[in-house]
Scaffold this active site. Sequence first.
Site, mmCIF file in Angstrom:
data_model
loop_
_atom_site.group_PDB
_atom_site.id
_atom_site.type_symbol
_atom_site.label_atom_id
_atom_site.label_comp_id
_atom_site.label_asym_id
_atom_site.label_seq_id
_atom_site.Cartn_x
_atom_site.Cartn_y
_atom_site.Cartn_z
ATOM 1 N N GLY A 32 0.753 -1.196 0.112
ATOM 2 C CA GLY A 32 -0.139 0.091 0.309
ATOM 3 C C GLY A 32 0.846 1.203 0.125
ATOM 4 N N ASP B 205 -10.336 8.029 5.047
ATOM 5 C CA ASP B 205 -9.546 7.615 3.822
ATOM 6 C C ASP B 205 -10.429 6.132 3.398
ATOM 7 O OD1 ASP B 205 -8.178 6.700 1.245
ATOM 8 O OD2 ASP B 205 -6.875 5.115 2.726
HETATM 9 N N1 LIG Z 1 -7.418 -7.557 7.459
HETATM 10 C C1 LIG Z 1 -6.923 -8.074 5.899
HETATM 11 N N2 LIG Z 1 -7.593 -8.456 5.834
HETATM 12 C C2 LIG Z 1 -7.355 -9.632 4.171
HETATM 13 N N3 LIG Z 1 -6.886 -8.282 3.343
HETATM 14 C C3 LIG Z 1 -6.377 -7.433 3.439
HETATM 15 C C4 LIG Z 1 -6.767 -7.016 5.349
HETATM 16 N N4 LIG Z 1 -5.783 -5.498 5.604
HETATM 17 C C5 LIG Z 1 -4.994 -5.568 3.945
HETATM 18 N N5 LIG Z 1 -5.482 -6.043 3.337
HETATM 19 C C6 LIG Z 1 -5.362 -5.910 1.837
HETATM 20 O O1 LIG Z 1 -4.342 -5.201 1.339
HETATM 21 C C7 LIG Z 1 -4.142 -3.978 0.600
HETATM 22 C C8 LIG Z 1 -3.719 -3.065 2.009
HETATM 23 O O2 LIG Z 1 -3.914 -2.675 2.995
HETATM 24 P P1 LIG Z 1 -3.931 -1.324 3.590
HETATM 25 O O3 LIG Z 1 -4.765 -0.459 2.421
HETATM 26 O O4 LIG Z 1 -4.399 -1.514 5.018
HETATM 27 O O5 LIG Z 1 -2.714 -0.965 3.439
HETATM 28 P P2 LIG Z 1 -2.367 1.024 3.233
HETATM 29 O O6 LIG Z 1 -0.975 1.180 2.961
HETATM 30 O O7 LIG Z 1 -2.634 1.522 4.446
HETATM 31 O O8 LIG Z 1 -2.857 1.250 1.285
HETATM 32 P P3 LIG Z 1 -3.561 3.119 1.666
HETATM 33 O O9 LIG Z 1 -3.093 2.856 0.080
HETATM 34 O O10 LIG Z 1 -4.653 3.252 0.930
HETATM 35 O O11 LIG Z 1 -2.980 4.187 2.568
HETATM 36 C C9 LIG Z 1 -6.155 -3.762 1.301
HETATM 37 O O12 LIG Z 1 -6.405 -3.299 -0.797
HETATM 38 C C10 LIG Z 1 -6.217 -5.377 0.608
HETATM 39 O O13 LIG Z 1 -5.987 -5.627 -0.091
HETATM 40 MG MG LIG Z 2 -5.654 0.924 0.836
HETATM 41 MG MG LIG Z 3 -3.982 4.074 4.265
#
Ligand SMILES: Nc1ncnc2c1ncn2[C@@H]1O[C@H](COP(=O)(O)OP(=O)(O)OP(=O)(O)O)[C@@H](O)[C@H]1O
Ligand SMILES: [Mg+2]
Ligand SMILES: [Mg+2]
Lengths: 225, 336
Positions: free
Chosen positions: A17, A130
Site C-alpha cells: 500500500g 480514507d
Molecule cells: N485484514 C485484512 N484482510 C485481508 N486483506 C487485507 C487486510 N488488510 C489489508 N488487506 C489487503 O491489503 C491492501 C492494503 O491494505 P491497507 O489499505 O491497509 O494498506 P495501506 O498501505 O494503508 O494502503 P493505502 O494505500 O490505502 O494507505 C488492501 O487493499 C487489501 O487488499
Molecule cells: Mg488502503
Molecule cells: Mg492507508
Amino acid sequence: MTKPMYRGETPKIIALGAEAALIKHTFLGMPAVYKVRLPKPYRDPKLDLRLRSERTATEAKIIHDLRLAGLPVPALYYVSLSEGLIVMEYVEGDLLRDLINRRISGYVDLVRELGKVIALMHGLGVVHGDMTTSNVVVREGTPYVIDFGLAKYSSELEDVGVDVHLFIRAVESTHYDVMEEVTIAFFEGYASIAGEERVKEIKEKVKEIRLRGRYVEERRQKRNK
Amino acid sequence: MIILGIESTAHTFGVGIVKDEPEYILADVRAKYVPEKGGIHPREASLYFMREAPRVIAEALQTAGLRMNDVDGIAVALGPGMGPCLRVGATIARALSVYFNKPLIPVNHAVAHIEIGKLITGAKDPLIVYLSGGNTIIAAFVAGRYRIFGETLDIPLGNFMDTFVREVGLAPPYVVKGMHQLDKCAEESKEKKILNLPYVVKGQDVSFSGLLTAALRLVRSGKAKLEDVCYTVREIAYSAIIEVSERGLAHTGKKEVLLVGGVAASSVLRSKFEAMAALRRVDVKVVPPKYAGDNGVMIAWTGLLALKHGVTIEPERAYVRQRWKLDQADVPWGDP
Ligand SMILES: Nc1ncnc2c1ncn2[C@@H]1O[C@H](COP(=O)(O)OP(=O)(O)OP(=O)(O)O)[C@@H](O)[C@H]1O
Ligand SMILES: [Mg+2]
Ligand SMILES: [Mg+2]
Ligand SMILES: Nc1ncnc2c1ncn2[C@@H]1O[C@H](COP(=O)(O)OP(=O)(O)OP(=O)(O)O)[C@@H](O)[C@H]1O
C-alpha cells in the site's frame, strides 16, 4: 520481531500500500495479516517516526473499538508501536473495488450494506479518513472495512462530510460509469441507519466541501493582497 | 497541421503557434499583466490584454514566418479562469475564426497544462501532480478524462507557502534564484527540529489551513526559532503531498509521475519525489519552468490534439466557462 509468530506457513506479501507492506501469515495458528508501516526515505526521520507510530496506534485502537461495538472490521491480534506493526485477522475475500469493476451481481446491495456500516461507524463517533472501495474487503456478503490509519474520533459534521466526500470522489474517479447507482445505494444504506434528515445535512456539507480549494480565480486574487 | 492558440485565463495573454511534427513549437509570445500593487484586477488585466493582443498575435505570426491563412485552426482557452480575461481571448479567437474561416477549437486551461507537460517531458500515461499557487490536484487519465484522485480541501500548496513566508516577513520576493523563501529558511534550521504542528492528510486529499494557522501562531508566540518552524512546515507540507501522490500511484498503478506547476521548481520537493519514486520503481518527470507557467503554446498544442479528434466549436456557441473543471473536459485523444 518475535520469531515464534512467524512459525507455520510461509509469509506472503499480499500488497504494498502507500503506507505499509501487508504480509499474509498466521498468528497463533489463525490466518493473519501483518501490516508493517515501513520508514519512508522522503520524510524527515523524526516526522516519519511520529507519523508511523501515531497511525499504528490509531489503527489498532479504532479497529479494536469498532470490533467490540460489533462492526465488521478485522479483529486485532497484536501491536508493536516501535516497529510500526499491527497483526490482525485476515479477511478472506475480494476488494469491493474489484467486485464493482467485475460487475458481480448484487454489487449495488454490497454498497448499500457498506452505507449502513459507515453510518453505524459515524454514529459511534469514528470517521475513517480514507474511505475508498479499495479499503473494503467483502467476505460472505459482508463488507469489512479496513485501513484505519487516518481515522479519528469525531462526530463533527465537517469530518463526517469529508469522509463521505472522499468516498464519493473515489467512486467518481474509479467507478465513473456506475457512479450514480453506487452513490445512490450508499446513501440509501446510510439513511436506513442515520435517517433522511441526517443524509440531507451531510449531502449539503459535501457540496460545500467540494467547492473549496478547487478554485483558482478567487485564490489568485487573494494571494497578492 | 498548424494551430494558433490563445491563452488569456488570468495574468498572461499568450499566443502560441505549433505544428504536428518536430520542432512542434513555432512561436511563443506572451504579455504578462503585473499589477502595480495588490492582486490581479480582472478588469484591468482585460484592458491590458486588449491593448497588447494585436501586437502579440502579429509577433507570433512573424516569429513563425506565417500568415493567418497558413494556420489550420484557432484554439482558445475558454476556462477555467477570470471572466473578463477569458472574454478577451474568446472574442479575438471567435473573430479570427470567422474572418479567416478557420475551425475554432475550445481548450480547457488545466488540460493544456498537462498536455504541454506530456509533450515536453515525453510522459505517456502519468499520474499528474499539479502544484501551483492556484491548484493542488492529483489526477490521472482514465477512460476519456483526467479524473481527479486528490486535491486540497482548502488552500493550494503554493498559496500556503507564499502566505506563510509573507506573514512572517520573509517575502516578497517569494522566490529568489530559483529557491522559495520557505526552502531557504528551512535550510537554515541547524537542528532540523520537528515541532508539534498538524499534519493533515485525508485519503488522497491534503489540507493546509490548520497548519498555516498553527505555524503562524507558533512564530508569533516567540516560543520557537523561525527557521525551525520553516523546517517543520516545509517537511510537513511536502511530505503530505508526496504521501497523497504515493497513494495515487498505489491506487492507479501508473508508472510515471508528471510534476506540473510552479512549485515543481523546488529542488527539495523534487528530490523527495525521486526518493518515493525509486521506492515504487516509477519515473518522475518535471515540466521545466518555461512551460510550467501560463502560455499560448500549451493552448495551441492541446488544440492541435483536439482538432485531430474532430473537436471544434461553433463561434456563436463558444462561451467562456469560468469554472470549467479539469474533470469536466473530454479528452478523446488521451488514450496512451
Ligand atoms: N485484514 C485484512 N484482510 C485481508 N486483506 C487485507 C487486510 N488488510 C489489508 N488487506 C489487503 O491489503 C491492501 C492494503 O491494505 P491497507 O489499505 O491497509 O494498506 P495501506 O498501505 O494503508 O494502503 P493505502 O494505500 O490505502 O494507505 C488492501 O487493499 C487489501 O487488499
Ligand atoms: Mg488502503
Ligand atoms: Mg492507508
Ligand atoms: N523554485 C520554487 N520553489 C517552490 N515554489 C515555487 C518556486 N518557484 C515558484 N514557486 C511557486 O509556484 C507558485 C506559482 O505557480 P504557477 O505560476 O504555476 O501558477 P499560478 O498562477 O499560481 O496558478 P495556476 O496557473 O495553477 O492557476 C507560487 O506559489 C510560487 O511561490
